[in-house]
Design an enzyme around this catalytic site. Structure first.
Site, mmCIF file in Angstrom:
data_model
loop_
_atom_site.group_PDB
_atom_site.id
_atom_site.type_symbol
_atom_site.label_atom_id
_atom_site.label_comp_id
_atom_site.label_asym_id
_atom_site.label_seq_id
_atom_site.Cartn_x
_atom_site.Cartn_y
_atom_site.Cartn_z
ATOM 1 N N LYS A 53 44.712 31.682 22.572
ATOM 2 C CA LYS A 53 45.889 32.434 22.114
ATOM 3 C C LYS A 53 47.065 31.498 21.877
ATOM 4 O O LYS A 53 47.755 31.583 20.852
ATOM 5 C CB LYS A 53 46.259 33.520 23.147
ATOM 6 C CG LYS A 53 45.273 34.677 23.172
ATOM 7 C CD LYS A 53 45.473 35.626 24.357
ATOM 8 C CE LYS A 53 44.359 36.685 24.346
ATOM 9 N NZ LYS A 53 44.409 37.628 25.466
ATOM 10 N N GLN A 97 47.460 38.389 30.924
ATOM 11 C CA GLN A 97 46.009 38.379 30.761
ATOM 12 C C GLN A 97 45.347 39.198 31.870
ATOM 13 O O GLN A 97 45.670 39.064 33.044
ATOM 14 C CB GLN A 97 45.496 36.920 30.788
ATOM 15 C CG GLN A 97 44.023 36.758 30.461
ATOM 16 C CD GLN A 97 43.656 37.150 29.033
ATOM 17 O OE1 GLN A 97 44.488 37.074 28.125
ATOM 18 N NE2 GLN A 97 42.440 37.576 28.822
ATOM 19 N N ASP A 120 50.193 43.687 23.429
ATOM 20 C CA ASP A 120 48.841 44.165 23.730
ATOM 21 C C ASP A 120 48.723 45.668 23.492
ATOM 22 O O ASP A 120 47.613 46.195 23.373
ATOM 23 C CB ASP A 120 48.503 43.906 25.205
ATOM 24 C CG ASP A 120 47.627 42.683 25.412
ATOM 25 O OD1 ASP A 120 46.816 42.380 24.518
ATOM 26 O OD2 ASP A 120 47.755 42.049 26.469
HETATM 27 N N1 GUN Z 1 41.424 40.681 28.863
HETATM 28 C C1 GUN Z 1 40.407 40.932 28.003
HETATM 29 N N2 GUN Z 1 40.879 41.313 26.797
HETATM 30 C C2 GUN Z 1 42.237 41.304 26.903
HETATM 31 C C3 GUN Z 1 43.276 41.596 25.979
HETATM 32 O O1 GUN Z 1 43.068 41.967 24.818
HETATM 33 N N3 GUN Z 1 44.540 41.456 26.470
HETATM 34 C C4 GUN Z 1 44.789 41.076 27.749
HETATM 35 N N4 GUN Z 1 46.062 40.984 28.131
HETATM 36 N N5 GUN Z 1 43.846 40.798 28.621
HETATM 37 C C5 GUN Z 1 42.572 40.909 28.198
#
Ligand code: GUN
Length: 283
Positions: A53, A97, A120
């Protein structure tokens, strides 16, 4: 039949080129899209996701900060940092995350993110907005799947769509988006009786249950569009999806590979949401 392969890397590249141009236009007006990513603990998969990311931000010309905490951190420190980021004008998007360590109340953490920076789309307010049909931020993975379908010329209207998995991150928002696109949606999960009965009816099948090669060719309707959200590691270290790719490719009309399918699109839609957040501020 041999399925058309839906190439996530190619679509992601096309979209990201556009984002870079839009980021440059913002920069000319004195704003650089900024994303803050918080990672608690050392989960190897989460570390890879977070690194990808942050790297994607750099490539698109975005500002990003990665904030790491040890797994046993006092949650109050994370809440305090979130309050700072909420007030920081250089940060347009904030992502924590998941999963968080067990001593965290994940819902409370997600609610501590300013809804206008919740790229998100996991804040209860944004989940509600999506449910009511006027989303502020669409969760990145299902957003990427919808982009994939649109790019492949697949209109969900009137189709039977089956989603395997009911997580807050993928399954539930995926079902909502397909419903809003006028599909007839079925959500299957670990307690579903005769799962194959449902999958065999699907014109669009989205697999997001986290089980390696779970969807076999006999579970797929000939000509279906199959989207594989799973990322599983096999004993030999190789990655594979929730779909038995080789066999299902012989039945489906279109299929996303793993890796190189939904994965690159998820990060791409995170960039889209961050850019959108920055653009909104200048409107
Ligand atoms: N863990 C797995 N997929 C995601 C996501 O799309 N966003 C976040 N913040 N954590 C995750």
């Amino acid at each position: 039949m041999t399925a058309r392969i839906l190439d996530g890397n190619a679509l992601a590249q096309r979209l990201r080129a556009d984002f870079k141009t839009r980021a440059e236009a913002l920069a000319a007006r004195g704003t650089r899209p900024g994303l803050a990513v918080i990672l608690v603990g050392e989960d190897p998969a989460s570390q890879v996701y977070v690194r990808n990311k942050v790297n994607a931000c750099a490539q698109a010309g975005f500002h990003s900060v990665r904030i790491g905490y040890p797994a046993d951190v006092d949650p109050q420190l994370v809440f305090a940092r979130l309050a700072e980021l909420n007030a920081d004008p250089a940060i347009h998007g904030i992502l924590v995350q998941l999963p968080l360590p067990k001593h965290f109340d994940s819902d409370a953490v997600l609610k501590a993110i300013a809804p206008a920076k919740d790229v998100d789309g996991f804040h209860a307010e944004n989940v509600g907005a999506l449910m009511q049909g006027h989303p502020r931020f669409i969760p990145c993975t299902p957003y990427g799947v919808m982009k994939f379908l649109a790019d492949a010329g697949v209109d969900p209207r009137g189709k039977e769509a089956v989603v395997l998995g009911r997580s807050n991150i993928v399954g539930k928002p995926m079902a909502m988006l397909l419903l809003q696109a006028s599909a007839t949606v079925t959500v299957c999960h670990s307690q579903t009786r005769d799962l194959a009965f449902h999958t065999r009816r699907a014109d669009i099948l989205v697999a997001a249950l986290g089980k390696a090669r779970f969807v076999t060719a006999d579970m797929v309707k000939p000509g279906a569009v199959v989207v594989d959200v799973g990322i599983n590691r096999l004993p030999d270290g190789k990655l594979c999806g929730d779909v038995d790719y080789a066999a299902v490719s012989e039945v489906a009309s279109a299929i996303t590979p793993v890796p190189g399918g939904v994965g690159p699109m998820t990060i791409t839609m995170l960039l889209a949401n961050t850019l959108e957040a920055a653009e909104r501020e200048l409107r």
